[in-house]
Scaffold this motif. Structure first.
Motif, mmCIF file in Angstrom:
data_model
loop_
_atom_site.group_PDB
_atom_site.id
_atom_site.type_symbol
_atom_site.label_atom_id
_atom_site.label_comp_id
_atom_site.label_asym_id
_atom_site.label_seq_id
_atom_site.Cartn_x
_atom_site.Cartn_y
_atom_site.Cartn_z
ATOM 1 N N ARG A 131 0.853 -1.185 0.000
ATOM 2 C CA ARG A 131 0.000 0.000 0.000
ATOM 3 C C ARG A 131 0.896 1.244 0.000
ATOM 4 N NH1 ARG A 131 -5.175 0.945 2.914
ATOM 5 N NH2 ARG A 131 -4.674 -0.894 4.143
ATOM 6 N N PRO A 132 0.852 2.081 -1.057
ATOM 7 C CA PRO A 132 1.685 3.291 -1.084
ATOM 8 C C PRO A 132 1.379 4.193 0.099
ATOM 9 C CG PRO A 132 0.691 2.869 -3.234
ATOM 10 C CD PRO A 132 0.020 1.944 -2.264
ATOM 11 N N SER A 133 2.376 4.965 0.490
ATOM 12 C CA SER A 133 2.223 5.819 1.666
ATOM 13 C C SER A 133 1.054 6.792 1.538
ATOM 14 C CB SER A 133 3.518 6.590 1.910
ATOM 15 O OG SER A 133 3.907 7.317 0.752
ATOM 16 N N ILE A 134 0.771 7.270 0.314
ATOM 17 C CA ILE A 134 -0.288 8.243 0.107
ATOM 18 C C ILE A 134 -1.651 7.687 0.527
ATOM 19 C CG2 ILE A 134 -0.700 7.563 -2.289
ATOM 20 C CD1 ILE A 134 -0.869 11.138 -0.844
ATOM 21 N N HIS A 135 -1.790 6.350 0.573
ATOM 22 C CA HIS A 135 -3.059 5.723 0.907
ATOM 23 C C HIS A 135 -3.133 5.264 2.353
ATOM 24 C CE1 HIS A 135 -3.611 4.723 -3.646
ATOM 25 N NE2 HIS A 135 -4.009 5.941 -3.341
ATOM 26 N N MET A 136 -2.140 5.619 3.178
ATOM 27 C CA MET A 136 -2.192 5.204 4.579
ATOM 28 C C MET A 136 -3.287 5.965 5.314
ATOM 29 S SD MET A 136 0.669 5.508 7.624
ATOM 30 C CE MET A 136 1.281 3.836 7.502
#
Length: 233
Positions: A131-136
């Motif tokens: 999961r890319p950081s932008i979607h945390m």
């Protein structure tokens, strides 16, 4: 009591490790939009900055206005770190669990409607293995930072000024002891070896280029310099 304002900020896995190790206490981010030098009637060339309200501020007020418009906040406000997470592929369970990519630490539930889940390892709930950081989501963030200072400067300010070694080490680069009081610097490696730099500025430049590209370095943009201290963990 007024709640302390919090905003998200993205960090790569190496920089997350640097924050957790206590090595990273500052980040530089390009100012958007970039200030311009304009010809002003009766004055001449002046630094101007198009602020969020569409107006232009002239030097010497431009720098202060750039700081005021910093999207990461002001001293005393906080930043919650977004970082990449991944499914735990080392387990044989039918339900995969979540881990932080930076150090493989488990992602723990927080703020769940069912209190029994809080503090337990979170189930993987993303369609891909990473999961890319932008979607945390906010609840999964484990690192909270408090801003201690914000200023604005050109990216390459301080080049060749060895007295400012600490300002680049604080970006999270590794200071590697070579013996006999000698040190080398590297943006990622923590052990002596090829590719290290004798000047911390060069190591930091390599770090910047790895994230933002050589064109960004060569442009020498204005950057927000955000200093912080870790609140949690």
């Amino acid at each position: 009591m007024t709640a302390i304002k919090e905003r998200p900020i993205l960090f790569s896995a190496p920089m997350v490790r640097a924050i957790l190790d206590g090595r990273k206490t500052v980040t530089r981010r390009p100012v958007k939009p970039q200030p311009e030098v304009r010809m002003v009637d009766m004055i001449g060339p002046m630094l101007t900055f198009k602020n969020k309200r569409g107006g232009h501020w002239l030097y010497p007020n431009a720098k202060q206005q750039i700081i005021e418009d910093c999207p990461f906040g002001k001293p005393g406000e906080r930043l919650w770190v977004r970082e990449t997470t991944e499914a735990d592929q080392d387990r044989g369970d039918t339900v995969a669990l979540s881990r932080y990519a930076a150090d493989r630490a488990p992602v723990l539930y927080a703020g769940s409607e069912d209190p029994e889940y809080n503090g337990s390892v979170a189930h993987w709930d993303y369609p891909r293995r990473s999961r890319p950081s932008i979607h945390m989501p906010r609840w999964a963030s484990r690192i909270l930072l408090e801003i201690t200072d914000v200023r604005v400067e050109r990216l390459q300010d301080g080049e060749g000024e060895t007295a400012f070694e600490s300002r680049y080490v604080a970006e999270g680069i590794n200071r590697i002891h070579q013996g006999d009081g000698e040190y080398a610097f590297h943006p990622f490696k923590s052990e002596p070896g090829p590719g290290s730099w004798t000047d911390p500025f060069d190591a930091w430049r390599e770090l910047w280029v790895s994230v933002n590209g050589a064109d960004s370095w060569n442009a020498n943009p204005w950057v927000w310099v955000v200093e912080f201290k870790r609140v949690t963990p």
